[in-house]
Design a protein around this motif. Sequence first.
Motif, mmCIF file in Angstrom:
data_model
loop_
_atom_site.group_PDB
_atom_site.id
_atom_site.type_symbol
_atom_site.label_atom_id
_atom_site.label_comp_id
_atom_site.label_asym_id
_atom_site.label_seq_id
_atom_site.Cartn_x
_atom_site.Cartn_y
_atom_site.Cartn_z
ATOM 1 N N ALA A 16 42.463 15.165 -26.049
ATOM 2 C CA ALA A 16 43.375 15.807 -25.092
ATOM 3 C C ALA A 16 42.625 16.645 -24.061
ATOM 4 O O ALA A 16 43.138 16.919 -22.978
ATOM 5 N N GLN A 17 41.396 17.040 -24.375
ATOM 6 C CA GLN A 17 40.594 17.851 -23.455
ATOM 7 C C GLN A 17 39.810 16.997 -22.454
ATOM 8 O O GLN A 17 39.289 17.515 -21.466
ATOM 9 N N ILE A 18 39.727 15.707 -22.710
ATOM 10 C CA ILE A 18 38.966 14.801 -21.843
ATOM 11 C C ILE A 18 39.828 14.402 -20.656
ATOM 12 O O ILE A 18 40.980 14.004 -20.819
ATOM 13 N N SER A 19 39.246 14.506 -19.486
ATOM 14 C CA SER A 19 40.012 14.261 -18.259
ATOM 15 C C SER A 19 40.322 12.775 -18.039
ATOM 16 O O SER A 19 39.583 11.895 -18.500
ATOM 17 N N THR A 20 41.387 12.533 -17.326
ATOM 18 C CA THR A 20 41.712 11.162 -16.926
ATOM 19 C C THR A 20 40.659 10.633 -15.953
ATOM 20 O O THR A 20 40.432 9.428 -15.882
ATOM 21 N N THR A 21 40.002 11.532 -15.251
ATOM 22 C CA THR A 21 38.925 11.123 -14.340
ATOM 23 C C THR A 21 37.807 10.443 -15.121
ATOM 24 O O THR A 21 37.296 9.397 -14.699
ATOM 25 N N LEU A 22 37.424 11.014 -16.261
ATOM 26 C CA LEU A 22 36.392 10.380 -17.077
ATOM 27 C C LEU A 22 36.872 9.029 -17.583
ATOM 28 O O LEU A 22 36.135 8.044 -17.519
ATOM 29 N N ARG A 23 38.088 8.976 -18.052
ATOM 30 C CA ARG A 23 38.611 7.712 -18.582
ATOM 31 C C ARG A 23 38.593 6.621 -17.504
ATOM 32 O O ARG A 23 38.194 5.491 -17.774
ATOM 33 N N ARG A 24 39.025 6.978 -16.301
ATOM 34 C CA ARG A 24 39.020 6.011 -15.191
ATOM 35 C C ARG A 24 37.597 5.606 -14.823
ATOM 36 O O ARG A 24 37.316 4.435 -14.583
ATOM 37 N N CYS A 25 36.717 6.579 -14.774
ATOM 38 C CA CYS A 25 35.323 6.325 -14.408
ATOM 39 C C CYS A 25 34.676 5.345 -15.391
ATOM 40 O O CYS A 25 34.038 4.375 -14.976
ATOM 41 N N ILE A 26 34.852 5.575 -16.671
ATOM 42 C CA ILE A 26 34.289 4.685 -17.690
ATOM 43 C C ILE A 26 34.926 3.303 -17.589
ATOM 44 O O ILE A 26 34.240 2.281 -17.652
ATOM 45 N N ALA A 27 36.248 3.276 -17.402
ATOM 46 C CA ALA A 27 36.963 1.993 -17.319
ATOM 47 C C ALA A 27 36.495 1.150 -16.133
ATOM 48 O O ALA A 27 36.501 -0.082 -16.210
#
Length: 123
Positions: A16-27
């Motif tokens: 929950a602390q991990i940003s959606t920006t990181l998720r998008r970047c990795i994806a």
Amino acid sequence: YSNYESYSPSKRQIDAQISTTLRRCIATSGGVTDTMDECLATEHSRISKRFMISYDDILKRISPKSAKDELVASHALWITRRKDAYKAEIERLGGGSAGSLAAFNRDLRELIRRYLWLQQYRH
């Protein structure tokens, strides 16, 4: 205050602390190691800043002095153990870019764990 060694937030709490920006970047990295490393570095910087602001604020407000001293000592030990764990993770995976990424990700999650644990001092 709870003992850090026994503190075990759920995967959901950490995620929950991990940003959606990181998720998008990795994806969107296409599996390119350097790109994923940059994604993690950006997120690590964001979490580190938030962590240090919280830690500094707590140190200003915590009392008695013995509790503050205990937190400072705990923090120093945590930093040492965190560095050792980072190196051990790279070695465990045989080094290389995959090992570095895994260690960086593990370190990010450890930083979040410590951030969540610190929040008990806010109450």
